[in-house]
Enzyme design. Sequence first.
Site, PDB file in Angstrom:
ATOM      1  N   ASP A   8       0.995  -1.186  -0.113  1.00 21.64           N
ATOM      2  CA  ASP A   8      -0.138  -0.038   0.125  1.00 21.64           C
ATOM      3  C   ASP A   8       0.981   1.285  -0.097  1.00 21.64           C
ATOM      4  O   ASP A   8       2.096   1.149   0.376  1.00 21.64           O
ATOM      5  CB  ASP A   8      -1.089  -0.109   1.403  1.00 21.64           C
ATOM      6  CG  ASP A   8      -1.555   1.217   1.467  1.00 21.64           C
ATOM      7  OD1 ASP A   8      -2.254   1.662   0.370  1.00 21.64           O
ATOM      8  OD2 ASP A   8      -1.605   1.948   2.351  1.00 21.64           O
ATOM      9  N   LEU A   9       0.428   2.345  -0.256  1.00 20.45           N
ATOM     10  CA  LEU A   9       1.268   3.613  -0.367  1.00 20.45           C
ATOM     11  C   LEU A   9       1.026   4.501   0.786  1.00 20.45           C
ATOM     12  O   LEU A   9       2.067   4.685   1.860  1.00 20.45           O
ATOM     13  CB  LEU A   9       0.886   4.287  -1.659  1.00 20.45           C
ATOM     14  CG  LEU A   9       1.674   5.673  -1.920  1.00 20.45           C
ATOM     15  CD1 LEU A   9       3.014   5.553  -2.142  1.00 20.45           C
ATOM     16  CD2 LEU A   9       1.040   6.554  -3.087  1.00 20.45           C
ATOM     17  N   ASP A  10      -0.085   5.040   0.873  1.00 17.78           N
ATOM     18  CA  ASP A  10      -0.323   6.053   2.043  1.00 17.78           C
ATOM     19  C   ASP A  10      -0.163   5.453   3.347  1.00 17.78           C
ATOM     20  O   ASP A  10      -1.001   4.484   3.801  1.00 17.78           O
ATOM     21  CB  ASP A  10      -1.672   6.729   1.793  1.00 17.78           C
ATOM     22  CG  ASP A  10      -1.794   7.402   0.540  1.00 17.78           C
ATOM     23  OD1 ASP A  10      -0.795   8.345   0.285  1.00 17.78           O
ATOM     24  OD2 ASP A  10      -2.920   7.466   0.000  1.00 17.78           O
ATOM     25  N   THR A  16       1.648  10.218   4.132  1.00 21.35           N
ATOM     26  CA  THR A  16       0.661  11.019   3.616  1.00 21.35           C
ATOM     27  C   THR A  16      -0.539  10.972   4.395  1.00 21.35           C
ATOM     28  O   THR A  16      -1.325  11.827   4.169  1.00 21.35           O
ATOM     29  CB  THR A  16       0.535  10.559   2.204  1.00 21.35           C
ATOM     30  OG1 THR A  16       0.386   9.275   2.179  1.00 21.35           O
ATOM     31  CG2 THR A  16       1.289  11.244   1.186  1.00 21.35           C
ATOM     32  N   LYS A  44      -8.833   5.586   6.591  1.00 23.82           N
ATOM     33  CA  LYS A  44      -7.669   5.237   5.966  1.00 23.82           C
ATOM     34  C   LYS A  44      -7.898   4.092   4.988  1.00 23.82           C
ATOM     35  O   LYS A  44      -8.735   3.396   5.060  1.00 23.82           O
ATOM     36  CB  LYS A  44      -6.845   4.786   7.023  1.00 23.82           C
ATOM     37  CG  LYS A  44      -5.877   5.907   7.656  1.00 23.82           C
ATOM     38  CD  LYS A  44      -4.940   5.136   8.885  1.00 23.82           C
ATOM     39  CE  LYS A  44      -4.280   6.391   9.586  1.00 23.82           C
ATOM     40  NZ  LYS A  44      -3.538   6.114  10.474  1.00 23.82           N
ATOM     41  N   SER A 113      -2.767   0.626  -4.396  1.00 22.09           N
ATOM     42  CA  SER A 113      -3.295   1.827  -3.515  1.00 22.09           C
ATOM     43  C   SER A 113      -4.603   2.370  -3.921  1.00 22.09           C
ATOM     44  O   SER A 113      -4.882   2.303  -5.389  1.00 22.09           O
ATOM     45  CB  SER A 113      -2.109   3.108  -3.725  1.00 22.09           C
ATOM     46  OG  SER A 113      -2.660   4.133  -3.191  1.00 22.09           O
ATOM     47  N   ALA A 114      -5.499   2.906  -2.939  1.00 21.04           N
ATOM     48  CA  ALA A 114      -6.672   3.551  -3.366  1.00 21.04           C
ATOM     49  C   ALA A 114      -6.478   4.680  -3.876  1.00 21.04           C
ATOM     50  O   ALA A 114      -7.354   5.318  -4.560  1.00 21.04           O
ATOM     51  CB  ALA A 114      -7.540   3.565  -2.123  1.00 21.04           C
ATOM     52  N   SER A 115      -5.326   5.448  -3.810  1.00 19.16           N
ATOM     53  CA  SER A 115      -4.952   6.856  -4.234  1.00 19.16           C
ATOM     54  C   SER A 115      -4.856   6.975  -5.755  1.00 19.16           C
ATOM     55  O   SER A 115      -4.203   6.293  -6.508  1.00 19.16           O
ATOM     56  CB  SER A 115      -3.816   7.542  -3.511  1.00 19.16           C
ATOM     57  OG  SER A 115      -3.572   8.541  -3.975  1.00 19.16           O
ATOM     58  N   LYS A 144     -11.335  -0.575  -1.207  1.00 17.93           N
ATOM     59  CA  LYS A 144     -10.932  -1.226   0.020  1.00 17.93           C
ATOM     60  C   LYS A 144     -12.248  -1.134   0.907  1.00 17.93           C
ATOM     61  O   LYS A 144     -12.235   0.032   0.876  1.00 17.93           O
ATOM     62  CB  LYS A 144      -9.717  -1.144   0.706  1.00 17.93           C
ATOM     63  CG  LYS A 144      -8.412  -1.072  -0.465  1.00 17.93           C
ATOM     64  CD  LYS A 144      -6.875  -0.708   0.198  1.00 17.93           C
ATOM     65  CE  LYS A 144      -6.070  -0.821  -0.641  1.00 17.93           C
ATOM     66  NZ  LYS A 144      -4.772  -0.012   0.008  1.00 17.93           N
ATOM     67  N   GLU A 168       0.147  -3.092   4.589  1.00 20.02           N
ATOM     68  CA  GLU A 168      -1.110  -2.261   4.687  1.00 20.02           C
ATOM     69  C   GLU A 168      -1.097  -1.671   6.038  1.00 20.02           C
ATOM     70  O   GLU A 168      -0.676  -2.118   7.276  1.00 20.02           O
ATOM     71  CB  GLU A 168      -2.195  -3.143   4.651  1.00 20.02           C
ATOM     72  CG  GLU A 168      -3.244  -2.956   3.533  1.00 20.02           C
ATOM     73  CD  GLU A 168      -3.519  -1.463   3.183  1.00 20.02           C
ATOM     74  OE1 GLU A 168      -3.696  -0.791   4.150  1.00 20.02           O
ATOM     75  OE2 GLU A 168      -4.053  -1.280   2.095  1.00 20.02           O
ATOM     76  N   ASP A 169      -1.473  -0.543   6.098  1.00 21.45           N
ATOM     77  CA  ASP A 169      -1.805   0.406   7.409  1.00 21.45           C
ATOM     78  C   ASP A 169      -3.286   0.657   7.489  1.00 21.45           C
ATOM     79  O   ASP A 169      -3.493   1.347   8.735  1.00 21.45           O
ATOM     80  CB  ASP A 169      -0.799   1.725   7.247  1.00 21.45           C
ATOM     81  CG  ASP A 169      -1.888   2.788   6.564  1.00 21.45           C
ATOM     82  OD1 ASP A 169      -2.133   2.454   5.348  1.00 21.45           O
ATOM     83  OD2 ASP A 169      -1.958   3.834   6.930  1.00 21.45           O
TER      84      ASP A 169
HETATM   85  C1  BG6 Z   1      -5.703   5.898   0.618  1.00 19.59           C
HETATM   86  C2  BG6 Z   1      -5.644   6.978   1.909  1.00 19.59           C
HETATM   87  O1  BG6 Z   1      -4.314   5.419   0.263  1.00 19.59           O
HETATM   88  O2  BG6 Z   1      -6.003   6.800  -0.702  1.00 19.59           O
HETATM   89  C3  BG6 Z   1      -7.009   7.384   1.918  1.00 19.59           C
HETATM   90  O3  BG6 Z   1      -5.467   5.917   2.801  1.00 19.59           O
HETATM   91  C4  BG6 Z   1      -7.283   8.069   0.738  1.00 19.59           C
HETATM   92  O4  BG6 Z   1      -6.934   8.355   2.851  1.00 19.59           O
HETATM   93  C5  BG6 Z   1      -7.277   7.384  -0.702  1.00 19.59           C
HETATM   94  O5  BG6 Z   1      -8.637   8.916   0.581  1.00 19.59           O
HETATM   95  C6  BG6 Z   1      -7.661   8.113  -1.910  1.00 19.59           C
HETATM   96  O6  BG6 Z   1      -6.573   9.176  -2.345  1.00 19.59           O
HETATM   97  P1  BG6 Z   1      -6.647  10.240  -3.230  1.00 19.59           P
HETATM   98  O7  BG6 Z   1      -5.261  10.497  -3.309  1.00 19.59           O
HETATM   99  O8  BG6 Z   1      -6.947   9.478  -4.612  1.00 19.59           O
HETATM  100  O9  BG6 Z   1      -7.401  11.020  -2.756  1.00 19.59           O
HETATM  101 MG    MG Z   2      -2.864   3.130   3.520  1.00 22.36          MG
END
Ligand code: BG6
Ligand code: MG
Length: 219
Positions: A8-10, A16, A44, A113-115, A144, A168-169
């Site tokens: 996972d990233l964040d 972050t 998270k 990652s979800a980001s 997730k 994962e965190d």
């Molecule tokens: C996850 C974070 O990795 O990404 C969440 O833990 C965040 O807090 C999600 O909402 C989505 O990220 P982004 O960067 O697309 O807004």
């Molecule tokens: Mg995370």
Amino acid sequence: MTKAFIFDLDGVIVDTAKFHFLAWKNLAEALDISFSEEENEQLKGVSRFNSLQKILEWGHKNISKEEFNRLMAKKNEEYLSFVDQMSKDDILPGVLETLNYLKENNYPIALGSASKNARRILNKLGLNSYFDHIVDGNEVSKAKPDPEVFLKGCKLLGVAPQQAIVFEDSQAGIKAANTAHMISVGIGDKSVLGEADFNFEGFSEINEKTLKTLINFKK
Ligand code: BG6
Ligand code: MG
């Protein structure tokens, strides 16, 4: 059995999570919704869209679709203003050592990652070349705790879920890895991530010996 690694990233590679918290907190307060670290814990690993939905639910607020989109964009703008200040120095302790060990020993590595900002963040940190595959928020339709992001990672890495070791965190991420029968490694507070197969405060607790234990573990 060959193993592969999914990060996972964040909150795992870089902190972050504190920037997400700050940006959501500012947004919630502007809407008169109280927002503490406890609520933040529940966000998270959760997508941007679902995070805003939850905050609005907590504050019993109903807003139009246009306003919803405006708020998501506003949050992201503030979040990115923090992200853009980051450099290699922000990589969390022990992460580079782990990535180097895995690379030197030819283990396949993916990001899960979800980001939607994952690629931008990896670029800032100079970490792109470590990852054989990147699966981020732009490539998944189910957030997730659905395991879609990690299952996509496994497919790209060419391994079965049981061969994947996931760092994962978040509670949502540990749940996702467990649902797909992957080996889950919680990075952070054990009282929060107790459902993981293994728990570490951070990567500075992980060395070659620990990695070998993870590699030899059968679920
Ligand atoms: C996850 C974070 O990795 O990404 C969440 O833990 C965040 O807090 C999600 O909402 C989505 O990220 P982004 O960067 O697309 O807004
Ligand atoms: Mg995370």
